[in-house]
Design a protein around this motif. Structure first.
Motif, PDB file in Angstrom:
ATOM      1  N   ILE A 295     -11.409   5.484   1.745  1.00 26.54           N
ATOM      2  CA  ILE A 295     -10.399   6.092   2.603  1.00 26.54           C
ATOM      3  C   ILE A 295     -10.838   6.013   4.061  1.00 26.54           C
ATOM      4  CG2 ILE A 295     -11.310   8.447   2.383  1.00 26.54           C
ATOM      5  CD1 ILE A 295      -8.336   9.380   2.157  1.00 26.54           C
ATOM      6  N   THR A 296      -9.903   5.740   4.945  1.00 25.75           N
ATOM      7  CA  THR A 296     -10.223   5.636   6.368  1.00 25.75           C
ATOM      8  C   THR A 296     -10.165   7.011   7.025  1.00 25.75           C
ATOM      9  OG1 THR A 296      -7.936   5.322   7.095  1.00 25.75           O
ATOM     10  CG2 THR A 296      -9.198   3.324   6.471  1.00 25.75           C
ATOM     11  N   ARG A 297     -10.703   7.080   8.228  1.00 19.61           N
ATOM     12  CA  ARG A 297     -10.648   8.329   8.995  1.00 19.61           C
ATOM     13  C   ARG A 297      -9.199   8.724   9.296  1.00 19.61           C
ATOM     14  NH1 ARG A 297     -14.790  10.378  11.926  1.00 19.61           N
ATOM     15  NH2 ARG A 297     -13.618  10.425  13.878  1.00 19.61           N
ATOM     16  N   ALA A 298      -8.353   7.755   9.600  1.00 16.88           N
ATOM     17  CA  ALA A 298      -6.944   8.049   9.888  1.00 16.88           C
ATOM     18  C   ALA A 298      -6.232   8.582   8.648  1.00 16.88           C
ATOM     19  CB  ALA A 298      -6.236   6.804  10.412  1.00 16.88           C
TER      20      ALA A 298
ATOM     21  N   TRP B 144       0.083   4.916  13.898  1.00 17.02           N
ATOM     22  CA  TRP B 144       0.801   5.739  12.923  1.00 17.02           C
ATOM     23  C   TRP B 144       0.180   7.126  12.748  1.00 17.02           C
ATOM     24  CZ3 TRP B 144      -1.302   7.944   8.621  1.00 17.02           C
ATOM     25  CH2 TRP B 144      -2.523   7.442   8.191  1.00 17.02           C
ATOM     26  N   ALA B 145      -1.133   7.270  12.981  1.00 24.31           N
ATOM     27  CA  ALA B 145      -1.807   8.550  12.736  1.00 24.31           C
ATOM     28  C   ALA B 145      -2.028   9.368  14.002  1.00 24.31           C
ATOM     29  CB  ALA B 145      -3.138   8.298  12.041  1.00 24.31           C
ATOM     30  N   SER B 146      -1.497   8.920  15.141  1.00 22.30           N
ATOM     31  CA  SER B 146      -1.789   9.631  16.397  1.00 22.30           C
ATOM     32  C   SER B 146      -1.400  11.109  16.320  1.00 22.30           C
ATOM     33  CB  SER B 146      -1.092   8.957  17.587  1.00 22.30           C
ATOM     34  OG  SER B 146       0.313   9.063  17.485  1.00 22.30           O
ATOM     35  N   LYS B 147      -0.265  11.410  15.723  1.00 23.82           N
ATOM     36  CA  LYS B 147       0.180  12.812  15.646  1.00 23.82           C
ATOM     37  C   LYS B 147      -0.775  13.646  14.798  1.00 23.82           C
ATOM     38  CE  LYS B 147       3.521  11.052  12.350  1.00 23.82           C
ATOM     39  NZ  LYS B 147       4.867  10.554  12.293  1.00 23.82           N
ATOM     40  N   TYR B 148      -1.268  13.074  13.708  1.00 25.24           N
ATOM     41  CA  TYR B 148      -2.204  13.797  12.848  1.00 25.24           C
ATOM     42  C   TYR B 148      -3.554  13.985  13.544  1.00 25.24           C
ATOM     43  CZ  TYR B 148       1.235  12.591   9.285  1.00 25.24           C
ATOM     44  OH  TYR B 148       2.397  12.449   8.580  1.00 25.24           O
TER      45      TYR B 148
ATOM     46  N   ASP C 244      -9.831   3.294  11.699  1.00 22.28           N
ATOM     47  CA  ASP C 244      -9.890   2.424  10.524  1.00 22.28           C
ATOM     48  C   ASP C 244     -11.266   2.401   9.860  1.00 22.28           C
ATOM     49  OD1 ASP C 244      -7.206   1.723  10.843  1.00 22.28           O
ATOM     50  OD2 ASP C 244      -7.740   0.209  12.336  1.00 22.28           O
ATOM     51  N   ARG C 245     -12.216   3.139  10.437  1.00 22.02           N
ATOM     52  CA  ARG C 245     -13.554   3.222   9.838  1.00 22.02           C
ATOM     53  C   ARG C 245     -13.455   4.044   8.552  1.00 22.02           C
ATOM     54  NH1 ARG C 245     -18.812   4.934  13.184  1.00 22.02           N
ATOM     55  NH2 ARG C 245     -18.869   2.703  13.508  1.00 22.02           N
ATOM     56  N   LYS C 246     -14.167   3.593   7.531  1.00 24.56           N
ATOM     57  CA  LYS C 246     -14.195   4.338   6.269  1.00 24.56           C
ATOM     58  C   LYS C 246     -14.989   5.623   6.482  1.00 24.56           C
ATOM     59  CE  LYS C 246     -12.245   0.787   4.324  1.00 24.56           C
ATOM     60  NZ  LYS C 246     -10.889   0.563   4.711  1.00 24.56           N
ATOM     61  N   ILE C 247     -14.492   6.707   5.921  1.00 25.43           N
ATOM     62  CA  ILE C 247     -15.115   8.018   6.107  1.00 25.43           C
ATOM     63  C   ILE C 247     -16.135   8.268   4.989  1.00 25.43           C
ATOM     64  CG2 ILE C 247     -13.408   9.376   4.832  1.00 25.43           C
ATOM     65  CD1 ILE C 247     -13.509  11.370   7.255  1.00 25.43           C
ATOM     66  N   SER C 248     -17.146   9.068   5.282  1.00 31.52           N
ATOM     67  CA  SER C 248     -18.208   9.336   4.312  1.00 31.52           C
ATOM     68  C   SER C 248     -17.993  10.671   3.604  1.00 31.52           C
ATOM     69  CB  SER C 248     -19.570   9.347   5.023  1.00 31.52           C
ATOM     70  OG  SER C 248     -19.678  10.492   5.850  1.00 31.52           O
ATOM     71  N   TYR C 249     -18.716  10.839   2.500  1.00 33.43           N
ATOM     72  CA  TYR C 249     -18.694  12.112   1.784  1.00 33.43           C
ATOM     73  C   TYR C 249     -19.072  13.250   2.727  1.00 33.43           C
ATOM     74  CZ  TYR C 249     -18.370  10.020  -2.913  1.00 33.43           C
ATOM     75  OH  TYR C 249     -17.942   9.361  -4.039  1.00 33.43           O
TER      76      TYR C 249
ATOM     77  N   LYS D 196     -19.768   6.003   1.725  1.00 35.32           N
ATOM     78  CA  LYS D 196     -18.331   6.069   1.987  1.00 35.32           C
ATOM     79  C   LYS D 196     -17.643   6.575   0.720  1.00 35.32           C
ATOM     80  CE  LYS D 196     -19.196   4.420   5.989  1.00 35.32           C
ATOM     81  NZ  LYS D 196     -19.554   5.383   6.992  1.00 35.32           N
ATOM     82  N   ILE D 197     -16.543   7.287   0.906  1.00 33.38           N
ATOM     83  CA  ILE D 197     -15.919   7.987  -0.218  1.00 33.38           C
ATOM     84  C   ILE D 197     -14.600   7.338  -0.631  1.00 33.38           C
ATOM     85  CG2 ILE D 197     -14.833   9.657   1.350  1.00 33.38           C
ATOM     86  CD1 ILE D 197     -15.261  11.796  -0.826  1.00 33.38           C
ATOM     87  N   PRO D 198     -14.415   7.138  -1.938  1.00 31.85           N
ATOM     88  CA  PRO D 198     -13.137   6.593  -2.406  1.00 31.85           C
ATOM     89  C   PRO D 198     -12.053   7.680  -2.441  1.00 31.85           C
ATOM     90  CG  PRO D 198     -14.652   6.866  -4.250  1.00 31.85           C
ATOM     91  CD  PRO D 198     -15.401   7.240  -3.009  1.00 31.85           C
ATOM     92  N   ARG D 199     -10.815   7.239  -2.420  1.00 33.45           N
ATOM     93  CA  ARG D 199      -9.667   8.148  -2.402  1.00 33.45           C
ATOM     94  C   ARG D 199      -9.708   9.139  -3.572  1.00 33.45           C
ATOM     95  NH1 ARG D 199      -4.784   6.684   0.105  1.00 33.45           N
ATOM     96  NH2 ARG D 199      -3.618   7.071  -1.805  1.00 33.45           N
TER      97      ARG D 199
END
Length: 196
Positions: free
Chosen positions: A61-64, A97-101, A122-127, A174-177
């Motif tokens: 999952i990405t940061r956005a 697309w994620a600017s509001k969030y 677009d960077r993948k987020i970590s646990y 990095k963490i999966p969805r």
């Protein structure tokens, strides 16, 4: 081939079969938990699937994407479209697309950018990052162990609260969805320690 070699091969084959059965069982249980959490979060409108209807639980999952998910967790009502504007980050304009969030998450103090002024959507987020945000959204970041540094202080608090619930958290991985959905689902059962 000697009898000892034949016996070793048979023993190796049995061990290999047992390992495959055990691994398949563990994966099936993990996938069932991920799917159950995903379906619950879908019903609540917290997560969305892909255009083809799939959830792609194994995708990182990405940061956005994570930011959009956590903003949907907030009990506060927002005129979300009014947040669709440039962010404080050089790499997220109002067209993203994620600017509001991202704008809402920053306003609420849930996520930060990087020292270079970027958000890296677009960077993948970590646990570690996911657990830190969940602890913050629940309002327990003020009660972290002062003797521990990032990310151990957040991991310990998340474990204490029951967010982790016996999951193995690989350091800096990095963490999966699917795992995000389980952690978020676990968080829904925890009493808020802050007002929104």
């Amino acid at each position: 081939m000697s009898e000892v070699e034949i016996l070793h091969k048979k023993l190796f084959s049995v061990l290999l079969i047992l390992l495959l059965i055990f691994t398949s069982t563990v994966l099936a249980v993990e996938n069932a938990q991920q799917l159950e959490s995903a379906e619950k979060l879908l019903a609540l409108g917290i997560v969305t699937g892909y255009e083809d209807g799939s959830l792609k639980l194994e995708n990182l999952i990405t940061r956005a994407e994570f930011t959009a998910l956590i903003v949907r967790l907030l009990p506060k009502q927002y005129d979300i479209e009014s947040y669709e504007k440039d962010t404080i980050f050089s790499d997220v304009t109002k067209e993203h697309w994620a600017s509001k969030y991202i704008n809402i998450a920053v306003e609420e103090g849930l996520l930060n950018g990087y020292g270079d002024g970027t958000f890296k959507p677009d960077r993948k987020i970590s646990y570690d990052e996911v657990l830190a945000v969940l602890v913050r959204i629940l309002g327990y970041d003020k009660s972290l162990d002062k003797d521990k540094e990032w990310p151990l202080n957040y991991i310990d608090k998340a474990t204490e609260l029951g967010i982790v619930d016996n999951m193995v958290i690989p350091a800096e991985a990095k963490i999966p969805r699917g795992d995000v959905f389980v952690l978020v689902d676990n968080s829904l059962l925890i009493k808020l320690n802050k007002k929104y």
